[in-house]
Design a protein around this motif. Structure first.
Motif, mmCIF file in Angstrom:
data_model
loop_
_atom_site.group_PDB
_atom_site.id
_atom_site.type_symbol
_atom_site.label_atom_id
_atom_site.label_comp_id
_atom_site.label_asym_id
_atom_site.label_seq_id
_atom_site.Cartn_x
_atom_site.Cartn_y
_atom_site.Cartn_z
ATOM 1 N N CYS A 160 34.262 47.891 48.644
ATOM 2 C CA CYS A 160 35.680 48.057 48.979
ATOM 3 C C CYS A 160 36.284 48.990 47.932
ATOM 4 N N PHE A 161 35.781 50.192 47.903
ATOM 5 C CA PHE A 161 36.160 51.104 46.823
ATOM 6 C C PHE A 161 37.669 51.404 46.837
ATOM 7 N N ASP A 162 38.206 51.659 48.027
ATOM 8 C CA ASP A 162 39.636 52.000 48.103
ATOM 9 C C ASP A 162 40.507 50.822 47.669
ATOM 10 N N PHE A 163 40.127 49.643 48.152
ATOM 11 C CA PHE A 163 40.866 48.434 47.758
ATOM 12 C C PHE A 163 40.793 48.256 46.247
ATOM 13 N N TYR A 164 39.599 48.416 45.714
ATOM 14 C CA TYR A 164 39.411 48.167 44.288
ATOM 15 C C TYR A 164 40.182 49.179 43.445
ATOM 16 N N ARG A 165 40.204 50.415 43.905
ATOM 17 C CA ARG A 165 40.930 51.464 43.169
ATOM 18 C C ARG A 165 42.410 51.089 43.051
ATOM 19 N N GLN A 166 42.969 50.592 44.171
ATOM 20 C CA GLN A 166 44.386 50.191 44.153
ATOM 21 C C GLN A 166 44.581 48.957 43.260
ATOM 22 N N TRP A 167 43.665 48.037 43.403
ATOM 23 C CA TRP A 167 43.800 46.757 42.694
ATOM 24 C C TRP A 167 43.707 46.948 41.187
ATOM 25 N N ILE A 168 42.736 47.734 40.752
ATOM 26 C CA ILE A 168 42.514 47.904 39.314
ATOM 27 C C ILE A 168 43.654 48.693 38.678
ATOM 28 N N LYS A 169 44.281 49.521 39.490
ATOM 29 C CA LYS A 169 45.423 50.281 38.955
ATOM 30 C C LYS A 169 46.721 49.495 39.059
ATOM 31 N N GLY A 170 46.611 48.267 39.586
ATOM 32 C CA GLY A 170 47.780 47.382 39.637
ATOM 33 C C GLY A 170 48.831 47.810 40.635
ATOM 34 N N GLU A 171 48.410 48.477 41.707
ATOM 35 C CA GLU A 171 49.400 48.897 42.705
ATOM 36 C C GLU A 171 49.985 47.678 43.402
ATOM 37 N N LEU B 173 44.928 41.643 50.595
ATOM 38 C CA LEU B 173 43.649 41.081 50.138
ATOM 39 C C LEU B 173 42.622 40.970 51.270
ATOM 40 N N ARG B 174 42.962 41.483 52.424
ATOM 41 C CA ARG B 174 42.051 41.328 53.576
ATOM 42 C C ARG B 174 40.643 41.860 53.318
ATOM 43 N N PRO B 175 40.502 43.030 52.686
ATOM 44 C CA PRO B 175 39.129 43.508 52.438
ATOM 45 C C PRO B 175 38.325 42.514 51.600
ATOM 46 N N LEU B 176 38.997 41.907 50.618
ATOM 47 C CA LEU B 176 38.321 40.935 49.753
ATOM 48 C C LEU B 176 37.973 39.667 50.537
ATOM 49 N N GLU B 177 38.930 39.184 51.292
ATOM 50 C CA GLU B 177 38.705 37.967 52.073
ATOM 51 C C GLU B 177 37.569 38.152 53.078
ATOM 52 N N LYS B 178 37.526 39.331 53.663
ATOM 53 C CA LYS B 178 36.448 39.594 54.631
ATOM 54 C C LYS B 178 35.098 39.628 53.917
ATOM 55 N N TYR B 179 35.068 40.291 52.780
ATOM 56 C CA TYR B 179 33.821 40.412 52.011
ATOM 57 C C TYR B 179 33.254 39.034 51.652
ATOM 58 N N ASP C 298 24.923 33.432 40.703
ATOM 59 C CA ASP C 298 26.167 34.154 40.981
ATOM 60 C C ASP C 298 27.086 34.092 39.779
ATOM 61 N N GLU C 299 27.969 35.062 39.738
ATOM 62 C CA GLU C 299 28.979 35.016 38.679
ATOM 63 C C GLU C 299 30.348 34.989 39.343
ATOM 64 N N ARG C 300 31.320 34.468 38.597
ATOM 65 C CA ARG C 300 32.658 34.394 39.182
ATOM 66 C C ARG C 300 33.163 35.809 39.443
ATOM 67 N N HIS C 301 33.570 36.026 40.673
ATOM 68 C CA HIS C 301 34.069 37.343 41.048
ATOM 69 C C HIS C 301 35.388 37.584 40.297
ATOM 70 N N PRO C 302 35.434 38.607 39.452
ATOM 71 C CA PRO C 302 36.637 38.779 38.628
ATOM 72 C C PRO C 302 37.926 38.912 39.442
ATOM 73 N N ILE C 303 37.815 39.528 40.607
ATOM 74 C CA ILE C 303 39.036 39.686 41.412
ATOM 75 C C ILE C 303 39.423 38.342 42.030
ATOM 76 N N CYS C 304 38.402 37.597 42.471
ATOM 77 C CA CYS C 304 38.689 36.265 43.043
ATOM 78 C C CYS C 304 39.337 35.371 41.999
ATOM 79 N N LYS C 305 38.812 35.467 40.793
ATOM 80 C CA LYS C 305 39.345 34.640 39.713
ATOM 81 C C LYS C 305 40.842 34.895 39.549
#
Lengths: 396, 581
Positions: A108-119, A124-130, B150-157
């Motif tokens: 989920c590169f696009d999601f992660y890029r936004q998330w890590i930059k704190g946008e 969270l749908r991409p994460l929930e699906k994953y 497995d490790e705790r997913h940092p984003i999930c955390k």
């Protein structure tokens, strides 16, 4: 082991279905492309890849992965080929075993890029699906059945293992029918990773050639329908071939390089041939892993020369690219096509024998005895070696 | 459908101890999940006495992981996002691929059999069982090493908070189609904590005795037995192979040792040197019981059978009185109830390393002990340490048992710099009963015991949850609810010519003689016998005459000893308990 292949479907840079690929395999009018429209990368103008035609995925929904779109297409073809309607599966013990690489990763590169930059306000749908998603489970859902499902991620050997394990499930009477294969897609992560590991080529790849300079990535999917003899007889469908044997063994040598003595590959070959209850004389040809990387081809070529000498070797990655987790299933299907056409294709881009390997893969299309078996081999990251023994329609 | 059996299992949430197996510099580039998984796999194979360094073609490896090495994957993405793809790290990439855990394990443990990584979200572990079973049935391998990691997913955390509670961890199982315990697995779906179920399940299947443990127990038993016969006495301080211990041992002694082993492991068939450990392991798995023998300090050695349920209950109780223990250092042999429970089993329960060290009192212990160690030992060794002016120079806790620890010695150990000392009161029959810390003369009954008392004296104790009832051999006077003092031993009568006589009575009378410093009395061939240590400066011949006259005057015929032995010290076991002579 002798499980019937009652249907198969294939999608790769060579074409969208078995019929098209059966022709294009010998025409070989396919070239790697520079993936600027698919991969946002500084390297996109330098390192070419083999892509699936855009018409296959242009209607893809945002939450769907490329891999799933590819696999669904191959699966549809396999279902038609096997004359299976989904309702009939409810009376069978069904298994699904799929190999992949990228599709099992946190892709989920696009999601992660936004998330890590704190946008703000990121969905969270991409994460929930994953969290609840796997290719094998998607197949089960798509077939509307319950059963054993497994997504295998042994890197480049993933879908060879998926077919082998699916066959074991039938052999050991856990399943009547197994849908197996693999799917993978181009992704910025392996694309960047392989370039940084200096195993990607800036040119069209040249398996086993003296001047080979690395791999071209590819993408695709392949689906096979495997059945027990008893289940197949009940359905009276068409027979496309057999999975006759499977062997897998590890080098225990290095995180990314194969053991120079090819010890794992030797044992995988040995086990596969024994499990198929055939001799070396019964092998028509080998579909090699043949990535065109320096180390892989050297080890693979040496082993074939030593223990399967004079058996023709074909290498098809210069037509499909290295489809990673899908590579094994794609090549198993190409092997089946070759067996059923009684003809193997020349190794595209091969020009000069590497004296360190001393292996000349098939250099022009070649007739083979379709009553014999063929091997399809995969060597993966971590020194895992997996081999399938396949028979075509005429195999007895 | 599941036909699998578990030989043994192991789980870990850290890789502390990995350096015991592999050089740290070789591990430095591995991700945390790979390290934890490798440690867990190595520990499990080592527990089963499998040579980690030999090439192994008959062990298959399956890794079931939902997220894979997610931290490495995110780290590689970070490098692309923040540094640009041109600077992305190839090492991070290669350790971020989903089968990196599998690769780490195969290359480090030399596994050359079939290998697989399954990543099927929360279904990974459950689905792996079908393939493990097929590998075994089709003889692709003889055993399968199945790991859920497995490790705790940092984003999930961050996004799901407490719902994503499972931190990094791995659980490994060694599977077969016949040997071990039947593997019963439920279909649990927890996408946020995919390895949690397997982790807890592994605790249930972990052998209380691994093959390595059995090897250690058998070696300790043989060494101690031989030493008691004055054979190969120096081997007590060494770690020889079991086969070497049997070298140059005559058949009679060998058969006696076999009898001891059969009693200890409840083996009812003949045993042989060649299959000794395998026979012990099979019997342990069948019976789930273990037999402790008394030292014979109060008479003939006796055997006491303990179920593993009782042992587990006891270990849990003992573990509850310690905190922040990182390692156990054990000086008590493992066939002894205290070495077994406070050493071997406590280490397993706390999931920490244990090392065995011969109780040789030298100053080198200062270099050897580390902060966080729990030293399992006995009063005599502590006394020797005090005599050589030993000082603990880091945070080491001490547990002493096997014989009563004098209050002054407990205080001395604290003065020597130990962070804490715990004296355990118990016996081979009962296991641990109560404990006390320095500065407290009273014992506190462990939580797993209940008691019955009369006139503030405990008469009987019994387990709350498992079936064990014991009459205390000592006078235990209650100080308060569950706290008691030991006020001497209850007189135990023995029969002499059909009459009850009391060795303690003879001891008391002899101790009252002016020339006697110490005395021990027990049943001899037909009557009582006595061992006497005279006070310093006493003339031996005069004392001997005087004591015999004293006996004739003060004792009836039944209490008169058949023999008196004089010596410089009372006979003792290596742990400082009274021994026979």
């Amino acid at each position: 082991m002798k499980n019937i292949i009652s249907g198969f479907g294939l999608l790769c840079a060579l074409g969208e279905n078995i019929a098209a690929i059966s022709e294009n395999l010998y025409r070989q009018e396919v070239w790697p492309q520079y993936p600027k429209d698919r991969l946002e990368s500084s390297f996109a103008g330098e390192y070419p890849v083999f892509c699936i035609d855009k018409n296959i995925w242009e209607n893809k929904k945002a939450q769907e992965s490329f891999s799933w779109i590819f696999l669904k297409k191959a699966l549809d073809e396999a279902l038609i080929c096997a004359q299976i309607d989904r309702d009939s599966l409810k009376n069978m013990r069904v298994g699904v075993c799929i190999g992949t690489s990228v599709d099992a990763s946190f892709n989920c590169f696009d999601f992660y890029r936004q998330w890590i930059k704190g946008e703000p306000n990121i969905s969270l749908r991409p994460l929930e699906k994953y969290l609840k998603y796997s290719l094998a489970k998607e197949v089960l859902k798509y077939l509307n059945v319950s059963g054993i499902s497994q997504t295998i991620v042994t890197a480049c050997a993933s879908s060879t293992d998926a077919i082998g394990i699916g066959s074991l499930w039938i052999q050991e009477d856990l399943c009547d029918i197994v849908f197996c294969g693999g799917a993978d897609e181009l992704s910025i992560i392996p694309y960047t990773g392989f370039i940084k590991l200096m195993v990607a080529s800036k040119n069209a790849c040249r398996p086993f050639d003296k001047n080979r300079s690395g791999i071209n990535l590819g993408e695709g999917a392949a689906a096979l329908v495997l059945e027990s003899e008893a289940n197949f007889k009940k359905r009276k469908a068409h027979k496309y071939g057999f999975v006759l044997g499977y062997g897998t063994a590890c080098d225990a040598y290095h995180l990314t390089s194969p053991a120079p003595d090819g010890r794992g590959l030797r044992r995988a070959l040995d086990f596969a041939i024994k499990s198929a209850k055939i001799s070396k004389d019964d092998i028509a040809f080998i579909n090699a892993h043949g990535t065109a990387s320096i180390d892989n081809d050297l080890v693979e070529g040496k082993v074939y020369n030593e223990i399967l000498n004079n058996i023709p070797v074909e290498a098809t990655k210069s037509l499909t690219g290295h489809c990673l987790g899908a590579a094994g299933a794609v090549e198993a299907c190409l092997t089946l096509i070759s067996l059923n056409n009684s003809k193997i294709c020349k190794t595209k881009n091969f020009q000069e024998v590497d004296e360190k390997i001393n292996l000349r893969p098939v250099c022009k299309d070649m007739h083979i005895d379709n009553s014999k078996a063929a091997l399809s081999a995969s060597l993966s990251f971590g020194g895992l070696n997996s081999v399938l023994v396949l028979g075509g329609q005429a195999y007895e | 459908m599941n036909k699998l059996f578990v030989l043994d299992s192991y789980c870990a949430q850290s890789y502390e101890g990995l350096e015991n197996f592999f050089a740290p510099q070789k591990m430095r580039r591995l991700g945390i999940l790979s390290k934890v998984s490798l440690y867990c796999a190595a520990k499990l194979l080592d527990n089963q006495n499998i040579d980690l360094h030999a090439f192994k073609q008959n062990i298959g490896l399956i890794i079931a992981t939902s997220f894979g090495p997610i931290s490495q994957t995110l780290s590689f993405m970070d490098s692309i996002i923040f540094d640009g793809d041109i600077l992305a790290s190839p090492i991070t990439f290669s350790s971020s691929v989903h089968n990196a855990i599998e690769t780490t394990i195969t290359t480090s443990l030399n596994l050359q059999g079939p290998v697989l990584t399954i990543s099927d979200c929360y279904n990974s572990f459950l689905s792996s069982l079908a393939t493990a079973q097929c590998w075994l049935a089709s003889q692709m391998c003889q055993t399968v090493l199945l790991g859920a990691a497995d490790e705790r997913h940092p984003i999930c955390k961050k996004e799901f908070g407490q719902k994503a509670f499972f931190a990094t961890g791995a659980a490994f199982f060694l599977l077969t189609l016949s040997a071990g315990k039947k593997f019963i697995v439920k279909n649990i779906t927890d996408p946020l904590n995919p390895a949690d179920y397997a982790f807890n399940l592994s605790k249930k299947y972990q052998c209380l005795l691994s093959k390595k443990d059995i090897s250690k127990i058998v070696a300790d038993l043989i060494k101690t037995y031989l030493a008691s016969k004055k054979i190969k006495t120096m081997d007590v301080f060494d770690t020889p192979k079991i086969s070497d211990l049997f070298l140059n041992i005559d058949e009679k002694i060998q058969n006696e040792i076999f009898e001891q082993i059969k009693k200890t492991f409840l083996i009812d068939s003949e045993i042989s040197k060649e299959n000794l450990l395998e026979q012990c392991f099979i019997s342990y798995q069948k019976n789930e019981q273990f037999v402790f023998s008394t030292s014979g300090s109060t008479g003939q050695p006796l055997q006491w059978r303990h179920s593993f349920a009782q042992i587990r209950e006891e270990v849990k109780g003992v573990a509850s009185i310690f905190s922040n223990i990182k390692r156990i250092v054990c000086t008590v042999p493992t066939h002894h109830s205290y070495g077994f429970i406070f050493g071997l089993q406590l280490a397993k329960f706390l999931n920490i390393d244990i090392i065995y060290q011969a109780p040789l009192p030298t100053l080198l212990w200062r270099n050897f002990l580390k902060a966080g160690d729990l030293l399992i030992t006995f009063p005599l060794f502590l006394k020797y340490l005090k005599n050589i002016d030993f000082k603990f120079n880091c945070d080491v806790k001490v547990l002493t048992s096997t014989s009563p620890c004098p209050d002054t010695l407990m205080d001395d150990v604290i003065k020597m710099g130990a962070a804490d000392i715990t004296d355990i009161y118990g016996s081979s029959e009962s296991g641990a009963i109560a404990f006390r810390k320095a500065g407290d003369k009273s014992f506190k009954l462990f939580d797993f015991w209940e008691y019955e008392a009369k006139d503030m004296q405990i008469e009987k104790i019994y387990r709350k949850d498992t079936n064990l009832e014991v009459v205390l051999p000592d006078i235990a006077k209650l100080k308060s609810e569950r706290n008691f003092y030991i006020c001497g031993r209850i007189d135990q009568a023995v029969q002499v010519a059909g009459i009850n006589v009391y060795p303690q009575k003879l001891e008391q009378i002899l101790r009252g003689h002016d020339f006697v410093k110490e005395v021990s009395v027990r049943l001899g061939e037909k009557r009582l016998k006595a061992f006497i240590v005279l006070k310093e400066g006493v003339n031996f011949d005069e004392a001997k005459r005087n004591i015999y006259a004293y006996i004739n005057k003060n004792l009836d015929a039944h209490h008169k000893p058949e023999s008196i032995t004089f010596g410089k010290n009372l006979p003792q076991t290596p742990f400082g308990k009274k021994a026979d002579w």
